[in-house]
Structures are given as structure tokens and as C-alpha cells.
Design an enzyme around this catalytic site. Structure first.
Site, PDB file in Angstrom:
ATOM      1  CD  GLU A 182      -2.514   1.476   2.605  1.00 10.71           C
ATOM      2  OE1 GLU A 182      -3.545   0.828   2.803  1.00 10.71           O
ATOM      3  OE2 GLU A 182      -2.031   2.285   3.436  1.00 10.71           O
ATOM      4  CB  THR A 184      -4.537   5.448   0.918  1.00 11.85           C
ATOM      5  OG1 THR A 184      -3.680   6.576   0.835  1.00 11.85           O
ATOM      6  CG2 THR A 184      -3.798   4.269   1.488  1.00 11.85           C
ATOM      7  CE1 TYR A 185     -11.291   9.046  -3.530  1.00 12.28           C
ATOM      8  CE2 TYR A 185     -12.143   9.121  -1.293  1.00 12.28           C
ATOM      9  CZ  TYR A 185     -12.247   9.458  -2.628  1.00 12.28           C
ATOM     10  OH  TYR A 185     -13.318  10.198  -3.042  1.00 12.28           O
ATOM     11  NE  ARG A 199     -17.656   4.517   8.167  1.00  9.37           N
ATOM     12  CZ  ARG A 199     -17.746   4.299   9.463  1.00  9.37           C
ATOM     13  NH1 ARG A 199     -18.874   3.865   9.989  1.00  9.37           N
ATOM     14  NH2 ARG A 199     -16.702   4.503  10.253  1.00  9.37           N
ATOM     15  N   GLY A 200     -14.618   4.953   4.931  1.00  6.03           N
ATOM     16  CA  GLY A 200     -13.813   6.079   5.394  1.00  6.03           C
ATOM     17  C   GLY A 200     -14.159   6.365   6.846  1.00  6.03           C
ATOM     18  CG  ASP A 201     -11.465   6.383   9.984  1.00  8.02           C
ATOM     19  OD1 ASP A 201     -12.148   5.405  10.345  1.00  8.02           O
ATOM     20  OD2 ASP A 201     -10.229   6.364   9.862  1.00  8.02           O
ATOM     21  CB  ALA A 224     -17.474  -0.448   2.581  1.00  9.22           C
ATOM     22  CG  HIS A 244     -14.791  -0.657  12.287  1.00  6.95           C
ATOM     23  ND1 HIS A 244     -15.572   0.299  12.891  1.00  6.95           N
ATOM     24  CD2 HIS A 244     -14.077  -0.012  11.338  1.00  6.95           C
ATOM     25  CE1 HIS A 244     -15.334   1.480  12.310  1.00  6.95           C
ATOM     26  NE2 HIS A 244     -14.437   1.308  11.363  1.00  6.95           N
ATOM     27  CD  GLN A 261       5.451   3.606  11.812  1.00  5.86           C
ATOM     28  OE1 GLN A 261       6.518   3.235  12.314  1.00  5.86           O
ATOM     29  NE2 GLN A 261       5.111   3.329  10.580  1.00  5.86           N
TER      30      GLN A 261
HETATM   31  P1  FAD Z   1     -17.842  -0.343   6.726  1.00  3.20           P
HETATM   32  O1  FAD Z   1     -17.699  -1.651   6.065  1.00  3.20           O
HETATM   33  O2  FAD Z   1     -18.977   0.507   6.300  1.00  3.20           O
HETATM   34  O3  FAD Z   1     -17.912  -0.638   8.314  1.00  3.20           O
HETATM   35  C1  FAD Z   1     -17.866   0.450   9.252  1.00  3.20           C
HETATM   36  C2  FAD Z   1     -18.598   0.017  10.527  1.00  3.20           C
HETATM   37  O4  FAD Z   1     -19.990  -0.182  10.249  1.00  3.20           O
HETATM   38  C3  FAD Z   1     -18.129  -1.309  11.131  1.00  3.20           C
HETATM   39  O5  FAD Z   1     -18.234  -1.178  12.524  1.00  3.20           O
HETATM   40  C4  FAD Z   1     -19.104  -2.356  10.589  1.00  3.20           C
HETATM   41  O6  FAD Z   1     -19.285  -3.436  11.474  1.00  3.20           O
HETATM   42  C5  FAD Z   1     -20.392  -1.541  10.466  1.00  3.20           C
HETATM   43  N1  FAD Z   1     -21.188  -1.909   9.298  1.00  3.20           N
HETATM   44  C6  FAD Z   1     -20.756  -2.373   8.087  1.00  3.20           C
HETATM   45  N2  FAD Z   1     -21.809  -2.558   7.267  1.00  3.20           N
HETATM   46  C7  FAD Z   1     -22.920  -2.185   7.941  1.00  3.20           C
HETATM   47  C8  FAD Z   1     -24.301  -2.146   7.612  1.00  3.20           C
HETATM   48  N3  FAD Z   1     -24.735  -2.528   6.414  1.00  3.20           N
HETATM   49  N4  FAD Z   1     -25.172  -1.692   8.549  1.00  3.20           N
HETATM   50  C9  FAD Z   1     -24.770  -1.308   9.784  1.00  3.20           C
HETATM   51  N5  FAD Z   1     -23.443  -1.350  10.155  1.00  3.20           N
HETATM   52  C10 FAD Z   1     -22.546  -1.781   9.242  1.00  3.20           C
HETATM   53  N6  FAD Z   1      -9.733   5.098   5.025  1.00  3.20           N
HETATM   54  C11 FAD Z   1      -9.623   6.116   4.145  1.00  3.20           C
HETATM   55  O7  FAD Z   1     -10.167   7.189   4.396  1.00  3.20           O
HETATM   56  N7  FAD Z   1      -8.921   5.981   2.956  1.00  3.20           N
HETATM   57  C12 FAD Z   1      -8.306   4.822   2.630  1.00  3.20           C
HETATM   58  O8  FAD Z   1      -7.680   4.736   1.565  1.00  3.20           O
HETATM   59  C13 FAD Z   1      -8.410   3.705   3.534  1.00  3.20           C
HETATM   60  N8  FAD Z   1      -7.852   2.516   3.228  1.00  3.20           N
HETATM   61  C14 FAD Z   1      -8.033   1.435   4.068  1.00  3.20           C
HETATM   62  C15 FAD Z   1      -7.522   0.189   3.703  1.00  3.20           C
HETATM   63  C16 FAD Z   1      -7.686  -0.921   4.532  1.00  3.20           C
HETATM   64  C17 FAD Z   1      -7.162  -2.277   4.098  1.00  3.20           C
HETATM   65  C18 FAD Z   1      -8.368  -0.775   5.783  1.00  3.20           C
HETATM   66  C19 FAD Z   1      -8.530  -1.965   6.699  1.00  3.20           C
HETATM   67  C20 FAD Z   1      -8.892   0.471   6.150  1.00  3.20           C
HETATM   68  C21 FAD Z   1      -8.739   1.585   5.308  1.00  3.20           C
HETATM   69  N9  FAD Z   1      -9.266   2.840   5.625  1.00  3.20           N
HETATM   70  C22 FAD Z   1      -9.149   3.894   4.752  1.00  3.20           C
HETATM   71  C23 FAD Z   1      -9.950   3.048   6.926  1.00  3.20           C
HETATM   72  C24 FAD Z   1     -11.483   2.818   6.825  1.00  3.20           C
HETATM   73  O9  FAD Z   1     -12.060   3.772   5.982  1.00  3.20           O
HETATM   74  C25 FAD Z   1     -12.045   2.939   8.243  1.00  3.20           C
HETATM   75  O10 FAD Z   1     -11.620   1.855   9.028  1.00  3.20           O
HETATM   76  C26 FAD Z   1     -13.545   3.147   8.350  1.00  3.20           C
HETATM   77  O11 FAD Z   1     -13.850   3.544   9.698  1.00  3.20           O
HETATM   78  C27 FAD Z   1     -14.406   1.921   8.045  1.00  3.20           C
HETATM   79  O12 FAD Z   1     -14.370   1.634   6.708  1.00  3.20           O
HETATM   80  P2  FAD Z   1     -15.040   0.277   6.167  1.00  3.20           P
HETATM   81  O13 FAD Z   1     -14.932   0.310   4.709  1.00  3.20           O
HETATM   82  O14 FAD Z   1     -14.536  -0.893   6.894  1.00  3.20           O
HETATM   83  O15 FAD Z   1     -16.552   0.573   6.611  1.00  3.20           O
END
Ligand code: FAD
Length: 295
Positions: free
Chosen positions: A16, A48-49, A107-109, A124, A150, A213
Site C-alpha cells: 500500500e 489510498t484515498y 466507508r472512510g472514517d 462500504a 472495527h 508511529q
Molecule cells: P464499513 O464496512 O462501512 O464498516 C464500518 C462500521 O460499520 C463497522 O463497525 C461495521 O461493522 C459496520 N457496518 C458495516 N456494514 C454495515 C451495515 N450494512 N449496517 C450497519 N453497520 C454496518 N480510510 C480512508 O479514508 N482511505 C483509505 O484509503 C483507507 N484505506 C483502508 C484500507 C484498509 C485495508 C483498511 C482496513 C482500512 C482503510 N481505511 C481507509 C480506513 C477505513 O475507511 C475505516 O476503518 C472506516 O472507519 C471503516 O471503513 P469500512 O470500509 O470498513 O466501513
């Protein structure tokens, strides 16, 4: 090529990288870092984004550069908190034209202020479902998963239930959040498989090299630190070179153990530090050649 097609044939090695904040550093990333990482023949390089959009143009440009100038597939990250459907369409069209075939849907934080982000896609899985409905043949999808759950999830069971929904929404493989304790990953893998998650789950590993870090990573991810690593880091807190050495040796052992357990691939959070990755790769030179070879 779509990454799931590669995963059907072999174990994948991937890195990455992130787009630097300053434009002038992007040139160094492209000219030096990507070139040096490419020497290890990674199957894919993920970009990353910035969830709030500031590095977005660079993310797409870097993914295009990887496609045009290396033998690795780019995996473009895309986060839904920073995008409405029109913006997603624009990015997908640009990626499609550049023949970038893989998207890590996220989804993003969430920023504390709900006014700071878009609400068209809440998760996501919704973003993946939207893209797959409109661009089904064009992209394969990766998603994020969390061996130590998470931070927002109430329990591992709930997190895995939503993870299964991501698979059902069309995701083709998962990449994990970083972790330092392989046992946590193996427990998670077992639970995910029991819950019917069948797609590849690639462990994401970050080599740590300094105290700040390490502490930052624990705060963001909630990852547990094995006592041995914590003791090393406490003891050599002010010795930069010793910490780097410890980081490389610890991560080398972590990767060897994952390889011994026949994981689907290894994804390294490079932090754009190709020198670090070089040392790591040379530590496992022979093992890696065998493990990541074509089937
Ligand atoms: P989701 O899958 O939407 O999950 C978020 C939370 O919601 C979890 O607690 C999950 O249990 C819950 N959830 C999931 N689906 C549902 C549903 N349908 N209904 C109700 N609850 C649900 N962030 C960035 O900004 N840019 C990046 O480039 C980036 N790259 C990453 C790469 C990797 C490999 C990882 C592991 C993380 C990355 N992140 C990045 C961080 C990520 O965006 C955060 O961890 C964010 O808080 C959650 O994203 P997610 O896609 O897992 O979200």
C-alpha cells in the site's frame, strides 16, 4: 487484470502507498518509491484515498501511473464518506478509461461533524453494490476487514455479520487492518470462515519503526501489541536505529509465521518507505520467492 483472477492462481504480494500531501513529493513517490517497490514484483499496489478528498486527484493519477508504468495491478481505494453518486461515477469512468480494474471500496472514517461528509452511501457494502450495479464488468472489488474488530462495532460477531454482507454485496476479497498479533488474525479467520465468508482474506502488515508511529497506530486501530514488542520499544525508545532493526526483524517473523500458515497473500503497508520494504524483502528472499511463485 482483475486481482481475484490472480488470487485464483497464486498467493499475492502487495504494497500500500499513499499520495503525499505536497505535490512535489508525488514526483518522488512516482519516480523512486513505486519504481523500487516494483523490483519485488508485487501482484498489486494499492493507493489510498484521502477520505475528505484532498488527495483524491493524486490517488487516481497514481493508480493510472502504476497501470501504465509497472507490471503490477493498481488497486484504487475509494471511500464513500467523501463521494456522492455523481462523483463516484466520474471516478469510475476515469478508472475505467485508464484500465484500472480493481477498487477497494471503503466507508472512510467519519468526521465528528456530520455536515463534513456525504450521506448517499452509509457503508462500504452500499458503495460496492452501487458500482457493481452500474459497472459490473469493469471492476473487481476489495473490502476492509478487522481481525481485532472495527472500533465502532459492538462485538466481533456483529462485525463479522456485516462483513458477510460485504461479501454478499459483491466484494471479491478482503484486506485486513494492520495487526501485530498473528493469533488474533487466525482467530478472526476461523470465525469469518465459520460465518460463511469464503473469499480470500489477505493479512495487512505494517512494519513499525518508531515509537510515535506505534502509539499512533494503536490509537487509530486498537491493535494489541504483543508484550515482547512493547518491551523492545520501551527499552530502545530513543534509539532510532535499534527500533528500525527491531521493527524489521519483528515484521519478518510475523510474515514468516503467516506464510507457514498458508495465508492467501501478504499486503504490506509500506508507508512509502521503500528502503524499509527492501530490508524486509531481503530477510525473506528465498521463502518469498517460493511462496509467491505462480502456481
Ligand atoms: P464499513 O464496512 O462501512 O464498516 C464500518 C462500521 O460499520 C463497522 O463497525 C461495521 O461493522 C459496520 N457496518 C458495516 N456494514 C454495515 C451495515 N450494512 N449496517 C450497519 N453497520 C454496518 N480510510 C480512508 O479514508 N482511505 C483509505 O484509503 C483507507 N484505506 C483502508 C484500507 C484498509 C485495508 C483498511 C482496513 C482500512 C482503510 N481505511 C481507509 C480506513 C477505513 O475507511 C475505516 O476503518 C472506516 O472507519 C471503516 O471503513 P469500512 O470500509 O470498513 O466501513
Amino acid at each position: 487484470m482483475k486481482i481475484p483472477d490472480i488470487l485464483r492462481r497464486k498467493k499475492t504480494l502487495s504494497f500500500e502507498i499513499f499520495p503525499p500531501k505536497r505535490q512535489e513529493d508525488t514526483f518522488v513517490l512516482i519516480e523512486d518509491t513505486i519504481k523500487e517497490l516494483s523490483d519485488f514484483n508485487p501482484d498489486f499496489i494499492s493507493v489510498t484515498y484521502g477520505a475528505l478528498g484532498n488527495t483524491l486527484n493524486n490517488s487516481v493519477a497514481i493508480a493510472k501511473h502504476i497501470k501504465q508504468h509497472t507490471h503490477s495491478e493498481p488497486l484504487a481505494h475509494l471511500a464513500c464518506v467523501s463521494s456522492n453518486p455523481a462523483q463516484v461515477d466520474e471516478i469510475c469512468q476515469e478508472l475505467r478509461e485508464a484500465k484500472v480494474k480493481n477498487i477497494l471500496t471503503l466507508r472512510g472514517d467519519l468526521p465528528a461533524d456530520p455536515g463534513m461528509y456525504h450521506h448517499d452511501f452509509c457503508h462500504a457494502s452500499e458503495l460496492a453494490a452501487y458500482i457493481s450495479q452500474h459497472y459490473s464488468a469493469d471492476f473487481a472489488f476489495a473490502g476492509a476487514c478487522y481481525p481485532e474488530k472495527h472500533p465502532e462495532a459492538l462485538s466481533m460477531k456483529e462485525d463479522i455479520r456485516y462483513l458477510k454482507m460485504k461479501q454478499d454485496a459483491g466484494m471479491d476479497f478482503f484486506i485486513t487492518q494492520l495487526f501485530f498479533d498473528n493469533e488474533a488474525f487466525y482467530r478472526f479467520l476461523l470465525e469469518a470462515r465459520k460465518a460463511g465468508i469464503t473469499i480470500p482474506i489477505i493479512p495487512g502488515i505494517m512494519p513499525v519503526s518508531n515509537y510515535k508511529q506505534l502509539d499512533g497506530m494503536i490509537k487509530v486501530t486498537g491493535a494489541a501489541i504483543p508484550l515482547q514488542l512493547r518491551n523492545y520499544f520501551d527499552r530502545y525508545r530513543y534509539d532510532k536505529q535499534a527500533l528500525e532493526e527491531i521493527g524489521i526483524i519483528f515484521t519478518s517473523h510475523q510474515i514468516l509465521d503467516l506464510i507457514a500458515n498458508d495465508v492467501d497473500g501478504i499486503h504490506l503497508y509500506s508507508m512509502n518507505k521503500s528502503s524499509f520494504i527492501k530490508k524486509l524483502m531481503s530477510n525473506i528472499a528465498y521463502v518469498r520467492t517460493g511462496f509467491f511463485a505462480q502456481a
